[in-house]
Design a protein around this motif. Structure first.
Motif, short mmCIF file in Angstrom:
data_model
loop_
_atom_site.label_atom_id
_atom_site.label_comp_id
_atom_site.label_asym_id
_atom_site.label_seq_id
_atom_site.Cartn_x
_atom_site.Cartn_y
_atom_site.Cartn_z
N VAL A 143 43.53 39.22 40.13
CA VAL A 143 43.54 40.66 40.44
C VAL A 143 44.72 41.32 39.74
CG1 VAL A 143 43.85 42.36 42.27
CG2 VAL A 143 42.31 40.44 42.61
N ALA B 65 44.13 47.55 44.92
CA ALA B 65 43.48 46.27 44.68
C ALA B 65 44.51 45.14 44.74
CB ALA B 65 42.76 46.27 43.34
N ALA C 67 39.57 42.86 47.58
CA ALA C 67 39.96 43.35 46.26
C ALA C 67 38.75 43.46 45.35
CB ALA C 67 41.01 42.44 45.65
N HIS D 11 36.81 46.50 46.29
CA HIS D 11 37.53 47.70 45.82
C HIS D 11 37.34 47.90 44.33
CE1 HIS D 11 40.62 50.79 45.74
NE2 HIS D 11 41.12 50.18 44.68
N LEU D 12 37.44 46.84 43.55
CA LEU D 12 37.29 46.96 42.11
C LEU D 12 35.86 47.31 41.72
CD1 LEU D 12 39.45 43.93 40.95
CD2 LEU D 12 40.00 46.36 40.74
#
Length: 80
Positions: A49, A58, A72, A75-76
């Motif tokens: 990440v 993130a 994460a 979110h990405l």
């Protein structure tokens, strides 16, 4: 993203295995194998990440043990 997805799944699964082992029979062999697997997956998630994104949100999510990689990754994916 593929590495992150795999590492996040391994991290979550290994944590679930370690917790299930702790709550049931507490076999030393499971802890001896699962601990390093979980730790390695956690480090791979954090480093992946960190390299893949400059977004602070993130990166912060990746530091949460167990589910941080999944958070994460989600979110990405929303950002792209």
């Amino acid at each position: 993203m593929r590495v992150l997805r795999i590492a996040a799944q391994v991290e979550a699964a290994s944590l679930a295995l370690l917790l299930a082992n702790l709550l049931t029979v507490h076999t030393d062999a499971v802890a001896s194998l699962g601990g390093p697997v979980h730790g390695t997956a956690y480090l791979v998630v954090v480093l992946t990440v960190w390299r893949a994104s400059t977004e602070p949100a993130a990166r912060r999510r990746a530091w949460i043990p167990g589910v941080g990689g999944l958070l994460a990754l989600r979110h990405l994916r929303r950002r792209t």
